[in-house]
Design a protein around this motif. Structure first.
Motif, PDB file in Angstrom:
ATOM      1  N   SER A 180      -7.064  12.991 -32.234  1.00  0.00           N
ATOM      2  CA  SER A 180      -7.982  13.915 -32.639  1.00  0.00           C
ATOM      3  C   SER A 180      -7.594  15.185 -32.494  1.00  0.00           C
ATOM      4  N   SER A 181      -7.761  15.972 -33.631  1.00  0.00           N
ATOM      5  CA  SER A 181      -7.394  17.769 -33.562  1.00  0.00           C
ATOM      6  C   SER A 181      -8.109  18.568 -33.081  1.00  0.00           C
ATOM      7  N   ASN A 182      -7.367  19.597 -32.703  1.00  0.00           N
ATOM      8  CA  ASN A 182      -8.290  20.469 -31.865  1.00  0.00           C
ATOM      9  C   ASN A 182      -8.671  21.692 -32.990  1.00  0.00           C
ATOM     10  N   ILE A 183      -8.222  21.386 -34.156  1.00  0.00           N
ATOM     11  CA  ILE A 183      -8.792  22.376 -35.165  1.00  0.00           C
ATOM     12  C   ILE A 183     -10.137  21.722 -35.902  1.00  0.00           C
ATOM     13  N   LYS A 184     -11.357  21.952 -35.735  1.00  0.00           N
ATOM     14  CA  LYS A 184     -12.253  21.156 -36.440  1.00  0.00           C
ATOM     15  C   LYS A 184     -12.067  21.685 -38.175  1.00  0.00           C
ATOM     16  N   PRO A 185     -12.182  20.497 -38.749  1.00  0.00           N
ATOM     17  CA  PRO A 185     -11.918  20.606 -40.191  1.00  0.00           C
ATOM     18  C   PRO A 185     -12.950  21.376 -40.814  1.00  0.00           C
ATOM     19  N   ILE A 186     -12.439  22.298 -41.911  1.00  0.00           N
ATOM     20  CA  ILE A 186     -13.979  22.894 -42.621  1.00  0.00           C
ATOM     21  C   ILE A 186     -14.383  22.042 -43.538  1.00  0.00           C
ATOM     22  N   ILE A 187     -13.489  21.040 -43.991  1.00  0.00           N
ATOM     23  CA  ILE A 187     -13.828  20.081 -45.082  1.00  0.00           C
ATOM     24  C   ILE A 187     -13.514  18.729 -44.879  1.00  0.00           C
ATOM     25  N   SER A 188     -14.359  17.908 -45.215  1.00  0.00           N
ATOM     26  CA  SER A 188     -13.952  16.418 -45.138  1.00  0.00           C
ATOM     27  C   SER A 188     -13.885  15.802 -46.474  1.00  0.00           C
ATOM     28  N   VAL A 189     -12.675  15.212 -47.090  1.00  0.00           N
ATOM     29  CA  VAL A 189     -12.424  14.776 -48.340  1.00  0.00           C
ATOM     30  C   VAL A 189     -12.556  13.137 -48.244  1.00  0.00           C
ATOM     31  N   ILE A 190     -13.500  12.601 -48.914  1.00  0.00           N
ATOM     32  CA  ILE A 190     -13.668  11.151 -48.897  1.00  0.00           C
ATOM     33  C   ILE A 190     -13.197  10.532 -50.326  1.00  0.00           C
ATOM     34  N   ILE A 191     -12.076   9.760 -50.079  1.00  0.00           N
ATOM     35  CA  ILE A 191     -11.340   9.163 -51.107  1.00  0.00           C
ATOM     36  C   ILE A 191     -11.607   7.622 -51.232  1.00  0.00           C
ATOM     37  N   PRO A 192     -12.378   7.043 -52.235  1.00  0.00           N
ATOM     38  CA  PRO A 192     -12.305   5.484 -52.311  1.00  0.00           C
ATOM     39  C   PRO A 192     -11.065   5.247 -52.949  1.00  0.00           C
ATOM     40  N   LEU A 193     -10.598   4.255 -52.404  1.00  0.00           N
ATOM     41  CA  LEU A 193      -9.387   3.734 -53.315  1.00  0.00           C
ATOM     42  C   LEU A 193      -9.289   2.229 -53.588  1.00  0.00           C
ATOM     43  N   TYR A 194      -8.995   1.729 -54.913  1.00  0.00           N
ATOM     44  CA  TYR A 194      -8.883   0.581 -55.144  1.00  0.00           C
ATOM     45  C   TYR A 194      -7.828   0.348 -56.222  1.00  0.00           C
ATOM     46  N   ASN A 195      -6.665  -0.137 -55.748  1.00  0.00           N
ATOM     47  CA  ASN A 195      -5.826  -0.331 -56.809  1.00  0.00           C
ATOM     48  C   ASN A 195      -5.333   0.766 -57.941  1.00  0.00           C
ATOM     49  N   LYS A 196      -4.687   1.998 -57.042  1.00  0.00           N
ATOM     50  CA  LYS A 196      -4.447   3.134 -57.811  1.00  0.00           C
ATOM     51  C   LYS A 196      -3.116   3.698 -57.431  1.00  0.00           C
TER      52      LYS A 196
END
Length: 211
Positions: free
Chosen positions: A1-17
């Protein structure tokens, strides 16, 4: 785990790309806010074309920033996005499709707008692309390409016609508190339903046309 708290979380759903996933990931990693401040949550829906392998290479390269998850069985895009929501650590969250790319300063501008205006949602004009290059921005949005710093459905009813979830950032605490998730029972328009539910609850939305 990182010591820098992320300012943004990006959710990427993936299927055969496999053709697009690297371009999508690079467009997040190269954001002007710096990838150190970004948590990328990739949820793979049992891809069979080698994209999961690529994702794991990226996760090895950026272990503090990329969380690579795989569904136990093929479960659909809404299920994947909901899985991603469970792992959000950033103050803001965003969704990106695995065949979309971001303008290099997209998150910087969207976050800046939320912070400045105290809004729970910020949205830009998404630029999708396909094999022929960038797709035009929908005429629906072109009709009001002006800065709207703090609007809601009450003051700006056109927002209800909005359906894409990828050109927005949301205040994570607001989404969690709202309890809104993607409906796994429907396989078309699940984006629109999520976005409209959020937008109806949001008291403040920033709209910036040049993202």
């Amino acid at each position: 785990s990182s010591n820098i708290k992320p300012i943004i979380s990006v959710i990427i759903p993936l299927y055969n790309k496999i053709k697009y996933i690297e371009e999508a990931l690079n467009s997040v990693i190269n954001q002007t806010i710096g990838y150190q401040k970004i948590q990328i949550i990739i949820v793979d829906d049992k891809s069979t074309d080698g994209s999961w392998k690529i994702v794991n290479q990226y996760a090895k390269k950026y272990p503090k920033n990329i969380l690579a998850l795989q569904n136990k069985k093929n479960s659909g895009v809404s299920f994947s996005r909901n899985e991603g929501l469970k792992h959000v650590a950033g103050k803001y969250l965003a969704f990106l499709d695995s065949d979309d790319t971001l303008a290099i300063d997209a998150y910087e501008k969207l976050i800046e707008a939320c912070e400045k205006n105290g809004t729970q949602v910020a949205r830009g004009a998404v630029q999708g692309f396909n094999k022929n290059g960038p797709l035009p921005i929908s005429t629906h949005w072109k009709s009001f390409m002006v800065n709207k710093e703090n609007v809601s459905v009450a003051t700006f009813p056109l927002l209800i016609g909005e359906s894409s979830s990828v050109n927005k950032i949301y205040l994570s605490s607001f989404v969690k508190k709202s309890g809104i998730m993607f409906d796994t029972q429907i396989n078309q328009g699940e984006d629109a339903l999520f976005v409209q539910s959020i937008i109806l609850k949001a008291s403040g939305i920033s709209y910036i046309p040049d993202v």
